[in-house]
Design a protein around this motif. Sequence first.
Motif, PDB file in Angstrom:
ATOM      1  N   UNK A  27       0.627  -1.214  -0.099  1.00 55.89           N
ATOM      2  CA  UNK A  27      -0.090  -0.051  -0.032  1.00 55.89           C
ATOM      3  C   UNK A  27       0.860   1.385   0.050  1.00 55.89           C
ATOM      4  N   UNK A  28       2.202   1.268   0.492  1.00 56.46           N
ATOM      5  CA  UNK A  28       2.982   2.227   0.189  1.00 56.46           C
ATOM      6  C   UNK A  28       3.863   1.897  -1.085  1.00 56.46           C
ATOM      7  N   UNK A  29       3.453   2.792  -2.262  1.00 57.33           N
ATOM      8  CA  UNK A  29       4.181   2.425  -3.442  1.00 57.33           C
ATOM      9  C   UNK A  29       5.783   2.945  -3.527  1.00 57.33           C
ATOM     10  N   UNK A  30       6.777   2.161  -3.608  1.00 58.15           N
ATOM     11  CA  UNK A  30       8.147   2.617  -3.754  1.00 58.15           C
ATOM     12  C   UNK A  30       8.704   3.094  -4.938  1.00 58.15           C
ATOM     13  N   UNK A  31       7.877   2.690  -6.022  1.00 58.28           N
ATOM     14  CA  UNK A  31       8.356   3.191  -7.371  1.00 58.28           C
ATOM     15  C   UNK A  31       7.603   4.119  -8.006  1.00 58.28           C
ATOM     16  N   UNK A  32       6.405   4.948  -7.397  1.00 60.66           N
ATOM     17  CA  UNK A  32       5.508   5.738  -8.266  1.00 60.66           C
ATOM     18  C   UNK A  32       5.362   7.108  -7.215  1.00 60.66           C
ATOM     19  N   UNK A  33       6.384   7.990  -7.394  1.00 61.95           N
ATOM     20  CA  UNK A  33       6.222   9.143  -6.444  1.00 61.95           C
ATOM     21  C   UNK A  33       4.986   9.927  -6.813  1.00 61.95           C
ATOM     22  N   UNK A  34       4.148   9.799  -7.567  1.00 59.45           N
ATOM     23  CA  UNK A  34       2.855  10.443  -8.034  1.00 59.45           C
ATOM     24  C   UNK A  34       1.780   9.955  -6.979  1.00 59.45           C
ATOM     25  N   UNK A  35       2.118   8.906  -5.985  1.00 60.61           N
ATOM     26  CA  UNK A  35       1.068   8.413  -5.196  1.00 60.61           C
ATOM     27  C   UNK A  35       1.544   8.619  -3.834  1.00 60.61           C
ATOM     28  N   UNK A  36       0.500   9.040  -2.807  1.00 58.71           N
ATOM     29  CA  UNK A  36       0.907   8.488  -1.584  1.00 58.71           C
ATOM     30  C   UNK A  36       0.728   7.357  -0.993  1.00 58.71           C
ATOM     31  N   UNK A  37      -0.475   6.471  -1.503  1.00 56.77           N
ATOM     32  CA  UNK A  37      -0.635   5.334  -1.115  1.00 56.77           C
ATOM     33  C   UNK A  37      -1.457   4.608  -2.453  1.00 56.77           C
ATOM     34  N   UNK A  38      -1.200   3.205  -2.559  1.00 60.98           N
ATOM     35  CA  UNK A  38      -1.802   2.370  -3.464  1.00 60.98           C
ATOM     36  C   UNK A  38      -3.479   2.508  -3.419  1.00 60.98           C
ATOM     37  N   UNK A  39      -4.018   3.121  -4.380  1.00 62.11           N
ATOM     38  CA  UNK A  39      -5.277   3.423  -4.184  1.00 62.11           C
ATOM     39  C   UNK A  39      -6.238   2.554  -5.337  1.00 62.11           C
ATOM     40  N   UNK A  40      -5.663   1.667  -5.958  1.00 55.36           N
ATOM     41  CA  UNK A  40      -6.430   1.036  -6.726  1.00 55.36           C
ATOM     42  C   UNK A  40      -5.630  -0.436  -7.380  1.00 55.36           C
ATOM     43  N   UNK A  41      -6.245  -1.290  -7.741  1.00 54.97           N
ATOM     44  CA  UNK A  41      -5.548  -2.645  -8.215  1.00 54.97           C
ATOM     45  C   UNK A  41      -4.816  -2.341  -9.487  1.00 54.97           C
ATOM     46  N   UNK A  42      -5.099  -1.337 -10.285  1.00 50.51           N
ATOM     47  CA  UNK A  42      -4.311  -1.058 -11.522  1.00 50.51           C
ATOM     48  C   UNK A  42      -2.831  -0.349 -11.334  1.00 50.51           C
ATOM     49  N   UNK A  43      -2.742  -0.055 -10.074  1.00 48.92           N
ATOM     50  CA  UNK A  43      -1.461   1.014  -9.868  1.00 48.92           C
ATOM     51  C   UNK A  43      -0.203   0.084 -10.312  1.00 48.92           C
TER      52      UNK A  43
END
Length: 873
Positions: A27-43
């Motif tokens: 839920x904490x994305x390490x490779x996507x600085x556009x997201x604070x948290x993983x918010x969908x399955x497609x992330x």
Amino acid sequence: MTAEEIRRQFIEFFENKNHTPVRSAPVVPQDDPTLLFTNAGMNQFKDIFLGKGKRPYTRAVNSQKCIRVSGKHNDLEEVGRDTYHHTFFEMLGNWSFGDYYKKEAITWAWELFTDVWKLPKEKLYATVFTTDDEAHALWESETDIARDHILRYAEKDNFWEMGATGPCGPCSEIHIDLGEEFCDKKGEEHVCGVNGDCGRYIELWNLVFIQYNRDEEGQLHSLPQTHVDTGAGFERIVAVLQNQKSNYDTDIFMPLIHFIGKTAGQDYATSTEQVAFRVIADHVRMLTFSITDGGLPSNEGRGYVMRRILRRAARYGRKLGLQKPFIYKLVPKVVELMGSAYPELVERVDHVTAVIRKEEEHFNRTLDRGLEIFDSIKEELQTNKQTRIPGKQVFKLYDTYGFPVDLTRVLGEENGLTLDTDGFEKEMEAQRERARAHSKFAAKTADDAEWIVLNESAQTKFTGYSRLEQKTKIVRYQILDDAINVVLKETPFYAESGGQVGDQGTISGEGFNLEVVDTQKDGDVFIHICKFIDAFSPTSDVAEARVHVSLRRETVKNHTATHLLHAALHTVIGSHVHQAGSLVEPGRLRFDFNHSEKIAEEDLLAIERIVNEQIQLNNPLEIKQEKFADAQKNGAMALFGEKYGDVVRTVKIADFSHELCGGTHVNSTGEIGLFIILSESGIASGVRRIEAITGSAAIAYVQELRAARQELGRLLNSPENEINPKIGQLLADKKELDKEMQKLQAAQMQAGAADIIAGAETIGTVRVIIKEFPGSSIDQLKDLADEIRQKSENTLGLLCTENEGKLGFVCFVADDLVKSGRFNAGNLVREVAKTAGGGGGGRPHLATAGGKDVSKKEAALEQFRKSVTAEFS
């Protein structure tokens, strides 16, 4: 059916349709600085939709851990108040990457809902995008849904977009009519309906058909491949299948809610504070998952959101009489309920518990301070005969002290005060703007610069595990103002990942010679960030890529050392230690890990000794590719910050260390040479950091220490083995001299007490002494103040010292003035200190204080004179 059975049935249904089960991303994305948290399955599949990545499968299924607490998904104030909003939830999903499309997605969704789960067809509705005739026709031809239950909606409800630009497409949603009793908006004006604003009709599943790319002008262009991305709300589906009126009444939540009741000594069924139960249950799930996946409460970014969630739960706990820290006690219950589906919870339960407990203890202290602040706000308003708490003050209580607005409102109502909600919203919007600015993606490449394409290739082949030179071809390049970005077909350059920095080196060919200063990854493509050595005018696409050998050699020493360090921490500190971040570069290594206490010096020495013992054993590294499940079964540990596929790379060092890792390493531990710990420190709540060096840097460090010790021996005229005792003796001698000097200064000051008294000024009917003693200690000033008090009556004074950039004050009042009740040393010195940005206090006859702002010294002394004068005005 239990929730666990429903989750398993969903996965198995699509496995039987040739879908590959995929693990949930953190839920904490390490490779996507556009997201604070993983918010969908497609992330985790975002790179595929953007055309930057591939997978070894074209069909996938999973249950994705999600957190939605910010941006357009910010429904925090609704959590716990209604039946279906959550901060943490699971999203069931199935995907097609250029494989099947609308027909299969619609057919299988209907089959699962009506044939497998037996949902009543007459209560189901399908929505499609206004112009999506294809989807509408498929619902008619491939299912037996009632024709008048197929509804068309515009872009707001039935068109999905990843962002302002990029992949997008129409979607088809499946809704269910729960019945009139679920309507929470009853009234003459309200009409229930799909996509309405009440709780009667709820969305269960969203089938997204990605078929377009939106350009910067807003125009839609058909993609070369179409994709399917679906998302079904797990908690909502469970509530429907278990015939419950609320998500919170399902077996997902009820065991946790009952445990909260047991902790609070209350029964949820009869409680008047059921919202508090639901908020706490939701929030502890969010905290448990986010901390497990590497998040930590802090004052910025996702950490700020986590801290707000924790404090909100703690505040609701007080509604249940839970005044002391309690959230951490709920963590093992969450792990018990969810650990079988998400084993990482079991591995990190101790870490999560420790982090939350420490945060709660800190918040309790902060909350008490917040209540003091509210009281001061109230008193100021009442003094000024005002009844409206300004928006800035409401926001300060919310932002700094974790007061939910409803708490401030309740406290205000109890004291006849209202809230400036418009002013509060203005402050909140300013905070949101700061958050948005913080989370913006800082690209390594310039998107507006044109890429010159020489060859077609969707991904870069990395050859750098076995070689440091590679003949290859340029796929494309991008010329910037001060640099050039190059993509190669094959490369020996390691792209920054998992804490290891990107390689440096050179890329050369006919008509060009470039210096690579960094290597980064964009999906499956490696971008070599270069600066010019000479002009770039390639006459051929052929290139020779060479990694800087000495830099790579030092980097791999540090990387392998982090694995040894991690294992040594387990040996000395405990198996609860898990990596929480790392940095591996040529000159040093940095290793962050969860642990709540400072590591003792003897333990640090033991850790350092164990790592060096492993180096001296010169054990070879066993590196191989294997399935993720097999690797975990064989005891390999996953590292924080790495992104793992179904086939992973494992690094095993004898029986000492076994980890999943995609980085580069030495062939055997002896190549590391030497390992030295430089420092150990705390960087966040429950997280420690060790910085260390290896190889040539460690040897240079030892040589510098030896040279410094030899020089020290020369200066002290002492053999090396006698340096420490000699320094100890010198320090002891200095301490004695300082004591003697202080005694002498004190005696001189006290001897001059009579002169100081004689020089007192008169204010009103009392004698006042205001005098500075630069460089003196507070104790010296206290002794002098006592001497003056014993030798004088009707006298009070302020003695001041400036020492090491700070102010110190001693206030005294003669006994006869203390008895009169007119003067109090503690009150006087407190006002003086405030003027200089400090504080203090003491007894009526003698008090001390400090000041931070030396520039306000004169103002502080004048404040004392004003305070005394005020007694006679």
